[in-house]
Scaffold this active site. Structure first.
Site, PDB file in Angstrom:
ATOM      1  N   LYS A  22       0.861  -1.206   0.000  1.00 15.82           N
ATOM      2  CA  LYS A  22       0.000   0.000   0.000  1.00 15.82           C
ATOM      3  C   LYS A  22       0.886   1.241   0.000  1.00 15.82           C
ATOM      4  O   LYS A  22       0.657   2.189  -0.759  1.00 15.82           O
ATOM      5  CB  LYS A  22      -0.879  -0.010   1.241  1.00 15.82           C
ATOM      6  CG  LYS A  22      -1.497   1.314   1.606  1.00 15.82           C
ATOM      7  CD  LYS A  22      -2.364   1.261   2.834  1.00 15.82           C
ATOM      8  CE  LYS A  22      -1.614   1.400   4.126  1.00 15.82           C
ATOM      9  NZ  LYS A  22      -1.262   2.792   4.499  1.00 15.82           N
ATOM     10  N   ASN A  23       1.933   1.224   0.829  1.00 11.00           N
ATOM     11  CA  ASN A  23       2.755   2.421   1.007  1.00 11.00           C
ATOM     12  C   ASN A  23       3.760   2.654  -0.103  1.00 11.00           C
ATOM     13  O   ASN A  23       4.500   3.642  -0.071  1.00 11.00           O
ATOM     14  CB  ASN A  23       3.438   2.397   2.376  1.00 11.00           C
ATOM     15  CG  ASN A  23       2.428   2.592   3.498  1.00 11.00           C
ATOM     16  OD1 ASN A  23       1.273   2.934   3.249  1.00 11.00           O
ATOM     17  ND2 ASN A  23       2.840   2.334   4.719  1.00 11.00           N
ATOM     18  N   CYS A 116      -4.507  11.631  13.070  1.00 13.38           N
ATOM     19  CA  CYS A 116      -5.201  10.338  13.125  1.00 13.38           C
ATOM     20  C   CYS A 116      -4.934   9.746  14.505  1.00 13.38           C
ATOM     21  O   CYS A 116      -4.308  10.369  15.350  1.00 13.38           O
ATOM     22  CB  CYS A 116      -4.711   9.423  12.013  1.00 13.38           C
ATOM     23  SG  CYS A 116      -3.028   8.912  12.275  1.00 13.38           S
ATOM     24  N   ARG A 121       0.594  13.919  13.248  1.00 14.61           N
ATOM     25  CA  ARG A 121       1.008  13.720  11.846  1.00 14.61           C
ATOM     26  C   ARG A 121       1.216  15.062  11.116  1.00 14.61           C
ATOM     27  O   ARG A 121       0.544  15.369  10.144  1.00 14.61           O
ATOM     28  CB  ARG A 121      -0.014  12.852  11.102  1.00 14.61           C
ATOM     29  CG  ARG A 121      -0.428  11.579  11.797  1.00 14.61           C
ATOM     30  CD  ARG A 121       0.667  10.549  11.895  1.00 14.61           C
ATOM     31  NE  ARG A 121       1.096   9.998  10.639  1.00 14.61           N
ATOM     32  CZ  ARG A 121       0.493   9.006   9.997  1.00 14.61           C
ATOM     33  NH1 ARG A 121      -0.620   8.518  10.469  1.00 14.61           N
ATOM     34  NH2 ARG A 121       0.979   8.535   8.870  1.00 14.61           N
ATOM     35  N   ASP A 307       5.264   0.112  11.996  1.00 18.69           N
ATOM     36  CA  ASP A 307       4.001  -0.443  11.481  1.00 18.69           C
ATOM     37  C   ASP A 307       3.761  -1.898  11.880  1.00 18.69           C
ATOM     38  O   ASP A 307       2.688  -2.423  11.610  1.00 18.69           O
ATOM     39  CB  ASP A 307       3.941  -0.321   9.950  1.00 18.69           C
ATOM     40  CG  ASP A 307       3.764   1.120   9.532  1.00 18.69           C
ATOM     41  OD1 ASP A 307       3.926   1.417   8.337  1.00 18.69           O
ATOM     42  OD2 ASP A 307       3.489   1.960  10.405  1.00 18.69           O
ATOM     43  N   ARG A 399      -8.564  -0.497   5.105  1.00 17.64           N
ATOM     44  CA  ARG A 399      -7.736   0.542   4.480  1.00 17.64           C
ATOM     45  C   ARG A 399      -6.420  -0.035   3.969  1.00 17.64           C
ATOM     46  O   ARG A 399      -5.849   0.449   3.005  1.00 17.64           O
ATOM     47  CB  ARG A 399      -7.447   1.658   5.484  1.00 17.64           C
ATOM     48  CG  ARG A 399      -8.653   2.486   5.868  1.00 17.64           C
ATOM     49  CD  ARG A 399      -8.242   3.678   6.669  1.00 17.64           C
ATOM     50  NE  ARG A 399      -7.113   4.308   6.029  1.00 17.64           N
ATOM     51  CZ  ARG A 399      -6.222   5.073   6.675  1.00 17.64           C
ATOM     52  NH1 ARG A 399      -6.356   5.307   7.968  1.00 17.64           N
ATOM     53  NH2 ARG A 399      -5.213   5.626   6.030  1.00 17.64           N
TER      54      ARG A 399
HETATM   55  C1  EPZ Z   1       4.583   6.758   6.510  1.00 18.23           C
HETATM   56  O1  EPZ Z   1       3.812   7.758   7.142  1.00 18.23           O
HETATM   57  C2  EPZ Z   1       3.664   5.555   6.370  1.00 18.23           C
HETATM   58  N1  EPZ Z   1       2.526   5.907   5.522  1.00 18.23           N
HETATM   59  C3  EPZ Z   1       3.186   5.119   7.753  1.00 18.23           C
HETATM   60  O2  EPZ Z   1       2.400   3.936   7.583  1.00 18.23           O
HETATM   61  C4  EPZ Z   1       4.410   4.766   8.605  1.00 18.23           C
HETATM   62  O3  EPZ Z   1       3.982   4.440   9.903  1.00 18.23           O
HETATM   63  C5  EPZ Z   1       5.358   5.986   8.666  1.00 18.23           C
HETATM   64  O4  EPZ Z   1       5.711   6.394   7.325  1.00 18.23           O
HETATM   65  C6  EPZ Z   1       6.644   5.666   9.414  1.00 18.23           C
HETATM   66  O5  EPZ Z   1       7.300   4.599   8.780  1.00 18.23           O
HETATM   67  C7  EPZ Z   1       2.702   5.931   4.182  1.00 18.23           C
HETATM   68  O6  EPZ Z   1       3.777   5.669   3.662  1.00 18.23           O
HETATM   69  C8  EPZ Z   1       1.484   6.262   3.360  1.00 18.23           C
HETATM   70  P1  EPZ Z   1       6.667  10.089   8.578  1.00 18.23           P
HETATM   71  P2  EPZ Z   1       4.368   9.292   7.195  1.00 18.23           P
HETATM   72  O7  EPZ Z   1       6.473  11.372   7.874  1.00 18.23           O
HETATM   73  O8  EPZ Z   1       5.171   9.572   5.986  1.00 18.23           O
HETATM   74  C9  EPZ Z   1       7.162  13.306  11.976  1.00 18.23           C
HETATM   75  C10 EPZ Z   1       0.509   2.575   7.795  1.00 18.23           C
HETATM   76  O9  EPZ Z   1       0.103   1.964   8.779  1.00 18.23           O
HETATM   77  N2  EPZ Z   1       6.941  14.306  10.917  1.00 18.23           N
HETATM   78  O10 EPZ Z   1       7.795   9.209   8.173  1.00 18.23           O
HETATM   79  O11 EPZ Z   1       3.212  10.171   7.485  1.00 18.23           O
HETATM   80  C11 EPZ Z   1       5.908  12.471  12.234  1.00 18.23           C
HETATM   81  O12 EPZ Z   1       5.056  13.141  13.141  1.00 18.23           O
HETATM   82  C12 EPZ Z   1       1.016   4.004   7.933  1.00 18.23           C
HETATM   83  O13 EPZ Z   1       0.561   2.096   6.629  1.00 18.23           O
HETATM   84  C13 EPZ Z   1       7.031  15.655  11.258  1.00 18.23           C
HETATM   85  O14 EPZ Z   1       7.278  16.025  12.409  1.00 18.23           O
HETATM   86  O15 EPZ Z   1       5.318   9.232   8.441  1.00 18.23           O
HETATM   87  C14 EPZ Z   1       6.485  11.194  12.807  1.00 18.23           C
HETATM   88  O16 EPZ Z   1       6.747  11.391  14.178  1.00 18.23           O
HETATM   89  C15 EPZ Z   1       0.764   4.530   9.337  1.00 18.23           C
HETATM   90  N3  EPZ Z   1       6.835  16.587  10.279  1.00 18.23           N
HETATM   91  C16 EPZ Z   1       7.816  11.047  12.077  1.00 18.23           C
HETATM   92  O17 EPZ Z   1       8.120  12.341  11.510  1.00 18.23           O
HETATM   93  C17 EPZ Z   1       6.558  16.230   8.980  1.00 18.23           C
HETATM   94  O18 EPZ Z   1       6.408  17.131   8.123  1.00 18.23           O
HETATM   95  C18 EPZ Z   1       7.781  10.037  10.945  1.00 18.23           C
HETATM   96  O19 EPZ Z   1       6.680  10.370  10.135  1.00 18.23           O
HETATM   97  C19 EPZ Z   1       6.475  14.863   8.667  1.00 18.23           C
HETATM   98  C20 EPZ Z   1       6.671  13.912   9.646  1.00 18.23           C
END
Ligand code: EPZ
Length: 420
Positions: A22-23, A116, A121, A307, A399
């Site tokens: 999915k990702n 969420c 996020r 995850d 989802r």
């Molecule tokens: C991706 O989410 C995945 N989703 C998530 O999978 C996964 O848990 C996550 O990466 C971590 O591996 C998709 O790829 C669609 P991040 P993402 O930006 O990109 C902080 C699932 O279950 N952050 O890597 O949204 C954030 O708060 C989903 O399939 C900021 O502070 O995660 C987090 O603490 C859930 N500012 C950390 O970075 C930003 O602008 C990592 O988040 C962006 C992120």
């Protein structure tokens, strides 16, 4: 509304084929906005998040059709650059259209994704990077309104934190930028690597693929000649099924996987006493004589994936001894703890750390899914609980897991989807 009914204490057997990731599918579908030709994507998982993104792209004016695991998409008919709230609120990954829309049209409006269950996020790192590339960004009535009328400019971007979709958004923006963009502290998840490879195959000069530092030579606004794509397997779905074999102490095989993408998962299961028969595209898990307690700390790839944290927490309730789980990426990714406790688990939370007591005899209960991966942890717990567990709000599961009850039934689980 539907719920899952699962009768526990049932060993599993046989094999299960893992769907496309999915990702990886989500950023690749967003990347179609950079393409000057129709593309075919195969091994696309039939999950709600993919359908949501296809609907969003159609709303923008694209041609998007899905048949089985094949998606045909043509974005040359895209007229609008406004991703509306109604769809974006359903799936935060819609933010992946921000980079491509802005790079292609020089302006776009994308609704701020809601938070969420697992955390706030934020997308500050996405926006900061686009501003560094020359975009003017305003937040208006819940929308990100971005402008770059003369195109985005190549520059050096250092991500303060490793962000998966942040890296993907900026990669796609850089592909069409005017000049060279250096990206520092980029996520190395296999899904990010596949996006790099797809852009490279479309003619974008990218150096450092698979490392944390990338150099992207932009096309000065020229759309890309994208090739057909086969989406990589879903390492998180695969990890979930390995945990199902582990928690029921069953020998099962997962097929159509890339074992290399799952090394942190199989290593952790080995530490817990399980062994494996690993072939080129399949992994067989072999039951442990006794399940050992383990300490887990989630981190970015290639570290232990956040995850599968919930799934391992369910497994740790069956280990001999106490396990400690440290969730380092998200501030609220323990929503499954209270639901597992309803089934008799003894888990203590202190900040971002959970202490999980082992040797727990779980009892079936009515439980509620709260987010995608937490819900899969409840299924694993239900597989070993005494009695029939009912898992409600399973739209969370739909989802990200394709044909979930079909795959679990094929492994011998006694699972049914029933109407509330
Ligand atoms: C991706 O989410 C995945 N989703 C998530 O999978 C996964 O848990 C996550 O990466 C971590 O591996 C998709 O790829 C669609 P991040 P993402 O930006 O990109 C902080 C699932 O279950 N952050 O890597 O949204 C954030 O708060 C989903 O399939 C900021 O502070 O995660 C987090 O603490 C859930 N500012 C950390 O970075 C930003 O602008 C990592 O988040 C962006 C992120």
């Amino acid at each position: 509304m539907y719920y899952l009914s699962i009768k526990g204490k049932q060993k599993l057997k046989g094999s299960v084929s893992i769907s496309g990731a999915k990702n990886s599918a989500l950023p690749l579908l967003a990347a179609s906005l950079l393409s000057k030709n129709r593309i075919t994507l195969s091994n696309i998982p039939n999950v709600v998040d993919v359908k949501t993104l296809l609907k969003l792209l159609e709303n923008l004016g694209a041609y998007a059709k899905m048949e089985k695991d094949i998606v045909q998409i043509d974005t040359m008919t895209v007229k609008s650059a406004c991703a509306n709230y109604d769809i974006v609120r359903k799936m935060r990954a819609s933010i992946l259209t921000l980079g491509p829309l802005l790079a292609r049209f020089g302006h776009c409006e994308v609704s701020m994704p809601g938070g969420c269950a697992i955390g706030q996020r934020p997308i500050d790192l996405h926006l900061k990077a686009l501003e560094q590339m020359g975009a003017v960004i305003e937040l208006k009535q819940g929308y990100v309104v971005a402008k770059a009328p003369n195109g985005l400019k190549g520059t050096t971007i250092i991500f303060d934190k490793v962000t998966v979709t942040g890296s993907e958004n900026i990669l796609m923006a850089a592909a069409l930028a005017h000049g060279v963009t250096k990206l520092v502290n980029v996520a190395k998840e296999p899904e990010v690597v596949q996006l790099c490879e797809v852009l490279r195959d479309a003619g974008v000069n990218i150096e450092g693929i698979g490392t944390t530092n990338l150099t992207v030579v932009g096309s000065y606004g020229e759309l890309l000649d994208m090739q057909n794509i086969k989406v990589i397997p879903d390492r998180i779905e695969a990890g979930t099924y390995l945990c199902a074999g582990a928690i029921t102490n069953s020998k099962i095989t997962i097929t159509d996987v890339i074992p290399k993408h799952m090394e942190s998962i199989t290593l952790k299961l080995q530490q817990m006493g399980f062994s494996f028969d690993i072939k080129e595209n399949s992994i067989t898990i072999i039951p442990a004589d006794k399940i050992d307690a383990v300490d887990i700390e989630t981190s970015e790839y290639p570290g232990f994936p956040t995850d599968v944290q919930a799934q391992f927490m369910a497994l740790c309730t069956q280990a001999n001894g106490t396990s400690i789980i440290d969730e380092r990426l998200f501030e609220n990714r323990f929503m499954h703890v209270s639901e597992l406790a309803r089934m008799g688990a003894n888990i203590k939370l202190k900040g971002h750390s959970a202490t999980v007591e082992g040797n727990m005899d779980l009892i079936a209960a009515d439980v509620m899914a709260t987010d995608l991966r937490a819900s899969s942890a409840l299924i694993l717990a239900a597989l070993v609980a005494k009695g029939v567990t009912k898992i409600h709000r399973i739209y969370h599961l739909d989802r990200g897991y394709e044909n979930l009850e079909g795959k679990f039934s094929a492994l011998g689980a006694r699972i049914e989807r029933l109407e509330e």
